[in-house]
Design an enzyme around this catalytic site. Structure first.
Site, PDB file in Angstrom:
ATOM      1  N   GLU A 105       1.256  -0.884  -0.212  1.00  0.00           N
ATOM      2  CA  GLU A 105       0.038  -0.035  -0.416  1.00  0.00           C
ATOM      3  C   GLU A 105       0.554   1.208   0.469  1.00  0.00           C
ATOM      4  O   GLU A 105       2.056   1.074   0.867  1.00  0.00           O
ATOM      5  CB  GLU A 105      -0.963   0.012   1.234  1.00  0.00           C
ATOM      6  CG  GLU A 105      -1.651  -0.414   1.026  1.00  0.00           C
ATOM      7  CD  GLU A 105      -2.373  -1.473   2.349  1.00  0.00           C
ATOM      8  OE1 GLU A 105      -1.665  -1.201   2.918  1.00  0.00           O
ATOM      9  OE2 GLU A 105      -3.793  -2.321   2.170  1.00  0.00           O
ATOM     10  N   TYR A 117       7.930   1.186  -7.757  1.00  0.00           N
ATOM     11  CA  TYR A 117       7.457   0.022  -7.694  1.00  0.00           C
ATOM     12  C   TYR A 117       7.285  -0.032  -8.857  1.00  0.00           C
ATOM     13  O   TYR A 117       6.874  -1.147  -9.721  1.00  0.00           O
ATOM     14  CB  TYR A 117       5.893   0.071  -6.670  1.00  0.00           C
ATOM     15  CG  TYR A 117       6.453   0.291  -5.756  1.00  0.00           C
ATOM     16  CD1 TYR A 117       7.241  -0.443  -4.411  1.00  0.00           C
ATOM     17  CD2 TYR A 117       5.650   1.439  -4.442  1.00  0.00           C
ATOM     18  CE1 TYR A 117       6.952  -0.549  -3.481  1.00  0.00           C
ATOM     19  CE2 TYR A 117       5.784   1.908  -3.223  1.00  0.00           C
ATOM     20  CZ  TYR A 117       6.620   1.002  -2.946  1.00  0.00           C
ATOM     21  OH  TYR A 117       7.484   1.032  -1.222  1.00  0.00           O
TER      22      TYR A 117
HETATM   23  C1  COA Z   1      10.665   6.292  -1.754  1.00  0.00           C
HETATM   24  C2  COA Z   1      11.907   5.986  -1.578  1.00  0.00           C
HETATM   25  C3  COA Z   1      12.144   4.595  -0.959  1.00  0.00           C
HETATM   26  C4  COA Z   1      12.935   5.690  -2.813  1.00  0.00           C
HETATM   27  O1  COA Z   1      14.555   5.556  -2.368  1.00  0.00           O
HETATM   28  P1  COA Z   1      15.291   6.344  -3.304  1.00  0.00           P
HETATM   29  O2  COA Z   1      16.768   5.092  -2.947  1.00  0.00           O
HETATM   30  O3  COA Z   1      15.277   7.408  -3.763  1.00  0.00           O
HETATM   31  O4  COA Z   1      15.743   5.173  -4.858  1.00  0.00           O
HETATM   32  P2  COA Z   1      15.874   5.308  -6.475  1.00  0.00           P
HETATM   33  O5  COA Z   1      16.820   6.085  -6.039  1.00  0.00           O
HETATM   34  O6  COA Z   1      15.961   3.565  -6.333  1.00  0.00           O
HETATM   35  O7  COA Z   1      14.921   6.012  -6.772  1.00  0.00           O
HETATM   36  C5  COA Z   1      13.885   6.978  -7.244  1.00  0.00           C
HETATM   37  C6  COA Z   1      13.164   7.483  -8.783  1.00  0.00           C
HETATM   38  O8  COA Z   1      12.415   7.793  -7.917  1.00  0.00           O
HETATM   39  C7  COA Z   1      12.322   9.072  -9.516  1.00  0.00           C
HETATM   40  N1  COA Z   1      11.769   9.984  -8.810  1.00  0.00           N
HETATM   41  C8  COA Z   1      12.482  10.757  -7.642  1.00  0.00           C
HETATM   42  N2  COA Z   1      10.943  12.093  -7.513  1.00  0.00           N
HETATM   43  C9  COA Z   1      10.135  12.009  -8.345  1.00  0.00           C
HETATM   44  C10 COA Z   1       9.162  12.367  -8.330  1.00  0.00           C
HETATM   45  N3  COA Z   1       8.393  13.328  -8.024  1.00  0.00           N
HETATM   46  N4  COA Z   1       7.699  12.176  -9.169  1.00  0.00           N
HETATM   47  C11 COA Z   1       8.287  10.745 -10.090  1.00  0.00           C
HETATM   48  N5  COA Z   1       9.619  10.127  -9.927  1.00  0.00           N
HETATM   49  C12 COA Z   1      10.346  10.729  -9.080  1.00  0.00           C
HETATM   50  C13 COA Z   1      13.454   9.301  -9.474  1.00  0.00           C
HETATM   51  O9  COA Z   1      13.891   9.334 -10.924  1.00  0.00           O
HETATM   52  C14 COA Z   1      14.015   7.458  -9.441  1.00  0.00           C
HETATM   53  O10 COA Z   1      13.906   6.804 -10.955  1.00  0.00           O
HETATM   54  P3  COA Z   1      15.059   6.074 -11.446  1.00  0.00           P
HETATM   55  O11 COA Z   1      14.489   4.633 -11.388  1.00  0.00           O
HETATM   56  O12 COA Z   1      13.811   5.332 -12.970  1.00  0.00           O
HETATM   57  O13 COA Z   1      15.679   6.867 -11.808  1.00  0.00           O
HETATM   58  C15 COA Z   1      12.330   7.588  -0.090  1.00  0.00           C
HETATM   59  O14 COA Z   1      12.469   8.219  -1.278  1.00  0.00           O
HETATM   60  C16 COA Z   1      12.065   7.072   1.165  1.00  0.00           C
HETATM   61  O15 COA Z   1      12.757   6.050   1.985  1.00  0.00           O
HETATM   62  N6  COA Z   1      10.782   8.015   1.116  1.00  0.00           N
HETATM   63  C17 COA Z   1      10.588   7.401   2.535  1.00  0.00           C
HETATM   64  C18 COA Z   1      10.162   6.406   2.862  1.00  0.00           C
HETATM   65  C19 COA Z   1       8.823   6.131   1.830  1.00  0.00           C
HETATM   66  O16 COA Z   1       7.513   7.008   1.230  1.00  0.00           O
HETATM   67  N7  COA Z   1       8.824   4.959   1.034  1.00  0.00           N
HETATM   68  C20 COA Z   1       7.766   4.205   0.819  1.00  0.00           C
HETATM   69  C21 COA Z   1       6.572   3.983   1.440  1.00  0.00           C
HETATM   70  S1  COA Z   1       5.277   2.577   0.563  1.00  0.00           S
END
Ligand code: COA
Length: 146
Positions: A105, A117
């Site tokens: 979710e 995802y």
């Molecule tokens: C979601 C999360 C885990 C992603 O981790 P991360 O290490 O930054 O992820 P990655 O660097 O592997 O990938 C991020 C991707 O999102 C993309 N991205 C970043 N900001 C974005 C936005 N506003 N809209 C769309 N895509 C976006 C990046 O371009 C990248 O895409 P790519 O791999 O195609 O280049 C991190 O942001 C986080 O810890 N968020 C807070 C906790 C959370 O919300 N977790 C999910 C709960 S369900």
């Protein structure tokens, strides 16, 4: 420096419990995380750069399905591919455990998580209105094909 993925231990949890809300994510409750780590149906992975924990992710297994409970990257390490690496390893783990389905979710406004995802083949199967405070939760699934 390279990122290493391993199983998350209680000692890893103790290393980050005091900075969980400030440096990882503000929604997280450390007591729930500790309970999860102690639960036999939970599987948690941790990403480390050297000895520093830069992210963690976990799921709960029920029969042949897994529900992703969280995936969190340390704020200063986001957008460097660590979330992708953790998710890839979680999916591999599900494969090894012979599971058939992964669900999760996510807040409909959490655009980068949804992007992540979808990149790994998750698709939207439903939504729950007002699941989070002011917004809707999207339910996503990925079938594991062997
Ligand atoms: C979601 C999360 C885990 C992603 O981790 P991360 O290490 O930054 O992820 P990655 O660097 O592997 O990938 C991020 C991707 O999102 C993309 N991205 C970043 N900001 C974005 C936005 N506003 N809209 C769309 N895509 C976006 C990046 O371009 C990248 O895409 P790519 O791999 O195609 O280049 C991190 O942001 C986080 O810890 N968020 C807070 C906790 C959370 O919300 N977790 C999910 C709960 S369900």
């Amino acid at each position: 420096m390279e990122i290493q993925i391993s199983e998350m231990s209680i000692s890893d949890f103790n290393d980050i419990k005091d900075i969980l809300t400030t440096e990882f994510d503000n929604f997280w409750n450390e007591n729930i995380l500790e309970e999860e780590l102690n639960s036999p149906s939970s599987k948690y992975l941790v990403a480390k750069q050297g000895t520093q924990i830069v992210g963690f992710a976990g799921l709960k297994v029920v029969i042949d399905e897994a529900d992703i409970m969280n995936i969190v990257i340390k704020k200063s390490y986001r957008n460097q591919g660590i979330g992708s690496l953790l998710l890839k390893n979680l999916i591999n783990l599900c494969n090894k455990l012979n599971l058939n389905l992964i669900t999760l979710e996510v807040d409909e406004k959490n655009y980068n998580a949804i992007h992540l995802y979808k990149k790994f083949g998750f698709e939207k199967i439903g939504a729950r209105k007002n699941y989070y405070k002011d917004s809707t939760a999207i339910i996503m699934k990925k079938e594991i094909k062997r």
